[in-house]
Motif scaffolding. Sequence first.
Motif, PDB file in Angstrom:
ATOM      1  N   ASN A 156      32.874 -10.055 105.983  1.00  0.00           N
ATOM      2  CA  ASN A 156      32.025  -9.730 107.129  1.00  0.00           C
ATOM      3  C   ASN A 156      32.481  -8.484 107.877  1.00  0.00           C
ATOM      4  O   ASN A 156      31.825  -8.043 108.809  1.00  0.00           O
ATOM      5  CB  ASN A 156      31.975 -10.911 108.105  1.00  0.00           C
ATOM      6  CG  ASN A 156      31.259 -12.099 107.498  1.00  0.00           C
ATOM      7  OD1 ASN A 156      30.307 -11.930 106.753  1.00  0.00           O
ATOM      8  ND2 ASN A 156      31.724 -13.302 107.789  1.00  0.00           N
ATOM      9  N   ARG A 157      33.640  -7.944 107.507  1.00  0.00           N
ATOM     10  CA  ARG A 157      34.130  -6.789 108.271  1.00  0.00           C
ATOM     11  C   ARG A 157      34.480  -5.574 107.405  1.00  0.00           C
ATOM     12  O   ARG A 157      35.153  -4.667 107.881  1.00  0.00           O
ATOM     13  CB  ARG A 157      35.319  -7.192 109.136  1.00  0.00           C
ATOM     14  CG  ARG A 157      36.448  -7.896 108.422  1.00  0.00           C
ATOM     15  CD  ARG A 157      37.672  -7.930 109.300  1.00  0.00           C
ATOM     16  NE  ARG A 157      37.789  -9.151 110.082  1.00  0.00           N
ATOM     17  CZ  ARG A 157      38.760  -9.380 110.969  1.00  0.00           C
ATOM     18  NH1 ARG A 157      39.660  -8.451 111.197  1.00  0.00           N
ATOM     19  NH2 ARG A 157      38.819 -10.514 111.632  1.00  0.00           N
TER      20      ARG A 157
ATOM     21  N   ARG B 262      35.295 -14.699 104.882  1.00  0.00           N
ATOM     22  CA  ARG B 262      35.337 -14.252 106.284  1.00  0.00           C
ATOM     23  C   ARG B 262      35.631 -12.746 106.351  1.00  0.00           C
ATOM     24  O   ARG B 262      35.047 -12.028 107.150  1.00  0.00           O
ATOM     25  CB  ARG B 262      36.398 -15.041 107.065  1.00  0.00           C
ATOM     26  CG  ARG B 262      36.069 -16.516 107.240  1.00  0.00           C
ATOM     27  CD  ARG B 262      36.962 -17.166 108.280  1.00  0.00           C
ATOM     28  NE  ARG B 262      38.351 -17.258 107.891  1.00  0.00           N
ATOM     29  CZ  ARG B 262      38.905 -18.323 107.317  1.00  0.00           C
ATOM     30  NH1 ARG B 262      38.172 -19.393 107.068  1.00  0.00           N
ATOM     31  NH2 ARG B 262      40.183 -18.331 107.007  1.00  0.00           N
ATOM     32  N   LEU B 263      36.532 -12.291 105.489  1.00  0.00           N
ATOM     33  CA  LEU B 263      36.899 -10.864 105.512  1.00  0.00           C
ATOM     34  C   LEU B 263      35.728  -9.976 105.070  1.00  0.00           C
ATOM     35  O   LEU B 263      35.608  -8.834 105.509  1.00  0.00           O
ATOM     36  CB  LEU B 263      38.121 -10.610 104.625  1.00  0.00           C
ATOM     37  CG  LEU B 263      39.442 -11.203 105.122  1.00  0.00           C
ATOM     38  CD1 LEU B 263      40.539 -11.050 104.069  1.00  0.00           C
ATOM     39  CD2 LEU B 263      39.890 -10.555 106.425  1.00  0.00           C
TER      40      LEU B 263
END
Lengths: 148, 315
Positions: free
Chosen positions: B131-132, B128-129
């Motif tokens: 993605n940023r 998830r991380l």
Amino acid sequence: MKLVREYMTKDIVAVCNSSTVKRVIEVMVLHRLCAVPVVNKIGEYIGCISESDILNEAMPTYMKSIANTSVLANIDLVTNHLGQIINNPASDFIDKEYPIVKPDDTLSYAADLLFRSKRTMLPVVTGNELIGFFSRLDFLSIPLVKDD
Amino acid sequence: MILTVTLNPAIDKILILRGFEMHKLHRLVGDEKCNTTAGGKGVNIALGLKALGNDVIATGFAGGYTGHKLCEELRDHDVTTSFIFTDGLTRTNSAMLDVENETLTEINDFGSEISSADKIHFLDNYRRLLNRVEMVVIAGSLPPGIDESYYYQLIKEANDKNIKVALHVSSKYTSLYNGANPFLINPDMRSNHEFLDRPLDGIEAFINAGRDVLIKNRDTDFVVFTHRLENIVALTRSHTYVLRPKGLKILNMFGYCDAYLAGFIYGYLKGFDTEKVLRYASAVGLTNVEYVGKDIHDLNLIDRNIERVDLEILQ
């Protein structure tokens, strides 16, 4: 004007909506939080689960219809109910209306929202991105911050 | 945004004292100090990058009161945290810098065992991380319960999303140097002086090993050997560089390589050309070793120290 971004806790702690209730409780215990933000598989914020969301579900049905607070729930029933829901998906418990703040919201707005909603923390979200939280403790700590 | 991965972070307890003698009680007095700080290679790099001006998310495993202390200190320095908390305690590493005898003694704890479930929780959060962020830094040792294939997987997942990975882990994790393809390889050779199963020291040996690594890792752009501060060897696909800081007055080697790598990444993401990236990274490392702390403390001094770095292009 003081903003949320200056006083928030920059901690991205969350559970995925596909997690179980057991994982939600684990994260609450290990991170010492009373509520945990929920994100989807790609990390977009979708809501929050608080202790009371889980506890309410674990309380015996008869307690919900009794207004008299002097009546105590049978603790064995509560733990039994907890055991039954522990492997349920977190998605069953997500509060999608849980109040949130943005990093550029004013501190007074966040504090007002925190107290009116009777929450212990508010997720801080930009667009769909969770960037941290603003808690009662963050607010209480403001007088303790030393100016450089 | 940069993501730093520290799977085995620590609380660093650093004693700065004078004239330590074995088998004697040593009470700290006068200007002697005991500093307790957030540590672990990735954590040090996260703090360094933030000090230089980058936005950073620090992730890894943490646990117990030491884990909370670690995260609080990172956030105090405006680093965003996203650690997976485990049942065990975050380890405490001890270091003793004797400024009179000019010795540095370090004792690093194992760290707590990581369960299979926590490994999965970390991977989910890591994905998830990704993605940023625009770059991932993977640094430091592995905790019990995790082997180097886990690092391999983290690099692959970032590469699959076209996110550059800077790798700064022990040279004993041989498989990572044989095709994991991180963007930058900076082997940590403090406790293992072998690289790709052969003893390694001296400029010529570093150059040969670097060329070997570039052949085995077709997507790797930089290989940097910072093990010898007086002769830092850096290789790209087209050039080989040796950097030599002038007039070096080493006060403290603690966190030197981490400071160097923070400087490298900062310069690279700023868009500096390769020579300037390498000079800047060396200047950050040089500034770090001439200061008693491990933090990046004086950006103006770093800028002045760039002039003290000689750069030789060998090819």
